[in-house]
Design an enzyme around this catalytic site. Sequence first.
Site, PDB file in Angstrom:
ATOM      1  N   ASP A  23       0.841  -1.264   0.056  1.00  0.00           N
ATOM      2  CA  ASP A  23       0.148  -0.095  -0.092  1.00  0.00           C
ATOM      3  C   ASP A  23       0.905   1.369   0.012  1.00  0.00           C
ATOM      4  O   ASP A  23       0.320   2.134   0.678  1.00  0.00           O
ATOM      5  CB  ASP A  23      -1.102  -0.023   1.220  1.00  0.00           C
ATOM      6  CG  ASP A  23      -2.041  -1.057   1.261  1.00  0.00           C
ATOM      7  OD1 ASP A  23      -2.059  -1.947   0.216  1.00  0.00           O
ATOM      8  OD2 ASP A  23      -2.860  -1.091   1.928  1.00  0.00           O
TER       9      ASP A  23
ATOM     10  N   ASP B 151      -4.683  -1.048  -1.762  1.00  0.00           N
ATOM     11  CA  ASP B 151      -5.980  -0.699  -1.075  1.00  0.00           C
ATOM     12  C   ASP B 151      -6.824  -0.046  -2.256  1.00  0.00           C
ATOM     13  O   ASP B 151      -6.448   0.963  -2.922  1.00  0.00           O
ATOM     14  CB  ASP B 151      -5.687   0.311   0.085  1.00  0.00           C
ATOM     15  CG  ASP B 151      -6.648   0.189   1.315  1.00  0.00           C
ATOM     16  OD1 ASP B 151      -6.891  -1.131   1.569  1.00  0.00           O
ATOM     17  OD2 ASP B 151      -6.941   1.089   2.003  1.00  0.00           O
TER      18      ASP B 151
ATOM     19  N   HIS C 131     -10.563   0.813  -2.547  1.00  0.00           N
ATOM     20  CA  HIS C 131     -12.015   0.788  -1.946  1.00  0.00           C
ATOM     21  C   HIS C 131     -13.101   1.445  -3.021  1.00  0.00           C
ATOM     22  O   HIS C 131     -12.826   2.292  -3.706  1.00  0.00           O
ATOM     23  CB  HIS C 131     -12.051   1.607  -0.839  1.00  0.00           C
ATOM     24  CG  HIS C 131     -11.326   1.159   0.165  1.00  0.00           C
ATOM     25  ND1 HIS C 131     -11.546  -0.209   0.860  1.00  0.00           N
ATOM     26  CD2 HIS C 131     -10.412   1.800   0.969  1.00  0.00           C
ATOM     27  CE1 HIS C 131     -10.517  -0.048   1.768  1.00  0.00           C
ATOM     28  NE2 HIS C 131      -9.974   0.864   2.155  1.00  0.00           N
TER      29      HIS C 131
ATOM     30  N   HIS D 144     -17.177   3.278   0.820  1.00  0.00           N
ATOM     31  CA  HIS D 144     -17.094   2.074   1.494  1.00  0.00           C
ATOM     32  C   HIS D 144     -17.303   1.968   3.081  1.00  0.00           C
ATOM     33  O   HIS D 144     -17.381   3.064   3.573  1.00  0.00           O
ATOM     34  CB  HIS D 144     -15.461   1.791   1.247  1.00  0.00           C
ATOM     35  CG  HIS D 144     -14.990   0.445   1.437  1.00  0.00           C
ATOM     36  ND1 HIS D 144     -14.454   0.143   2.700  1.00  0.00           N
ATOM     37  CD2 HIS D 144     -15.100  -0.760   0.853  1.00  0.00           C
ATOM     38  CE1 HIS D 144     -14.114  -1.070   2.672  1.00  0.00           C
ATOM     39  NE2 HIS D 144     -14.607  -1.663   1.645  1.00  0.00           N
TER      40      HIS D 144
ATOM     41  N   HIS E 265     -10.495   7.051   1.708  1.00  0.00           N
ATOM     42  CA  HIS E 265      -8.944   6.737   1.116  1.00  0.00           C
ATOM     43  C   HIS E 265      -9.070   5.789  -0.265  1.00  0.00           C
ATOM     44  O   HIS E 265     -10.010   4.937  -0.098  1.00  0.00           O
ATOM     45  CB  HIS E 265      -8.196   6.463   2.112  1.00  0.00           C
ATOM     46  CG  HIS E 265      -8.209   5.291   2.693  1.00  0.00           C
ATOM     47  ND1 HIS E 265      -9.278   5.174   3.731  1.00  0.00           N
ATOM     48  CD2 HIS E 265      -7.926   4.134   2.561  1.00  0.00           C
ATOM     49  CE1 HIS E 265      -9.363   3.680   4.209  1.00  0.00           C
ATOM     50  NE2 HIS E 265      -8.506   3.186   3.489  1.00  0.00           N
TER      51      HIS E 265
ATOM     52  N   LYS F 187      -7.365  -4.950  -3.006  1.00  0.00           N
ATOM     53  CA  LYS F 187      -8.043  -5.450  -2.072  1.00  0.00           C
ATOM     54  C   LYS F 187      -8.751  -4.171  -1.316  1.00  0.00           C
ATOM     55  O   LYS F 187      -8.653  -3.009  -1.329  1.00  0.00           O
ATOM     56  CB  LYS F 187      -7.118  -5.948  -0.843  1.00  0.00           C
ATOM     57  CG  LYS F 187      -6.146  -4.913  -0.218  1.00  0.00           C
ATOM     58  CD  LYS F 187      -5.133  -5.285   0.768  1.00  0.00           C
ATOM     59  CE  LYS F 187      -4.214  -4.164   1.287  1.00  0.00           C
ATOM     60  NZ  LYS F 187      -4.602  -3.186   2.036  1.00  0.00           N
TER      61      LYS F 187
ATOM     62  N   CYS G 296      -2.221  -2.661   7.576  1.00  0.00           N
ATOM     63  CA  CYS G 296      -1.863  -3.416   6.553  1.00  0.00           C
ATOM     64  C   CYS G 296      -0.729  -4.533   6.439  1.00  0.00           C
ATOM     65  O   CYS G 296      -0.628  -5.473   5.775  1.00  0.00           O
ATOM     66  CB  CYS G 296      -2.203  -2.956   5.040  1.00  0.00           C
ATOM     67  SG  CYS G 296      -3.970  -2.073   4.990  1.00  0.00           S
TER      68      CYS G 296
HETATM   69  C1  VGL Z   1      -4.601   0.900   5.620  1.00  0.00           C
HETATM   70  C2  VGL Z   1      -6.193   1.815   7.351  1.00  0.00           C
HETATM   71  C3  VGL Z   1      -7.153   1.526   6.043  1.00  0.00           C
HETATM   72  C4  VGL Z   1      -3.180   0.352   5.519  1.00  0.00           C
HETATM   73  C5  VGL Z   1      -5.346   0.699   4.704  1.00  0.00           C
HETATM   74  O1  VGL Z   1      -2.943   0.317   4.404  1.00  0.00           O
HETATM   75  O2  VGL Z   1      -2.465   0.075   6.615  1.00  0.00           O
HETATM   76  N1  VGL Z   1      -4.945   1.356   6.946  1.00  0.00           N
HETATM   77  N2  VGL Z   1      -7.168   1.060   4.850  1.00  0.00           N
HETATM   78 ZN    ZN Z   2      -8.100   1.052   3.429  1.00  0.00          ZN
END
Ligand code: VGL
Ligand code: ZN
Length: 249
Positions: free
Chosen positions: A52, A90, A92, A96, A125, A150, A195
Amino acid sequence: MSQDADAVSRREALMIAGGAALVAASPFTLGKAMADTTTITPDAQDVFLVIDVQNDFLPGGSLAVKNGDQVIAPINALAKKFPNVIQTQDWHTKAHVSFASSHDGAKPFEVTKLSYGDQVLWPDHCIQGSKGAAFSDQLDLPMVQLVIRKGYHQSVDSYSAFVEADKVTKTGLAGYLTERGIKRCFVAGLATDFCVAWTALDARKAGFETYVIEDASRGIDALGSMAAAIRNMDAAGVKRIQSSAILGA
Ligand code: VGL
Ligand code: ZN
């Protein structure tokens, strides 16, 4: 020392050292962890999972991780050492379920209960196709073999690259890695306590020997999440190492 006491003393050491000092610190400051002093030469059964490294998690992004941009240089260097590199993204839907804005009256970083359990609510995000969801243009990763997205199911979050937050729905990554003959996963990126940690824990569950590269990762640290992640990773046998173990001192 008990595992908990050890985790606490390490945490204190980390806090005293501070983020920047930690990067520069000799691996010996981490004490007993032998993996920190061992030189690792990645081979064909190893994969580097870059988690990510997207604009929304970088300074200026909607869910910026403090010093998140500091992971980019070590990740670019590490990736050159691995025969197999995979990125996660990530990804979404709009509105979401993990967004505070999708829940009446909720604020970011509050926790709510969903059908599958507790869910931290985040600022919007990494919306599919947005600039925030794009990878940092500072990444230099032409060798990446697979990008695994994901968090694309509207009503389920997914921190882990392996299993969604309902703990049931699989992304297919374990099957892919197994078919490729991968035995060890090396995990780095954003964020250490979400993550990265969840991916590492699920990699262990799937039977891979698993390493988190701490100085190539940064955390969000909401609601004690960093301490919990380190405790959980230590308990699960995820090894925490520094990039120097792979890059050399
Ligand atoms: C993440 C919060 C929400 C991450 C992703 O990449 O750690 N954290 N979505
Ligand atoms: Zn996320």
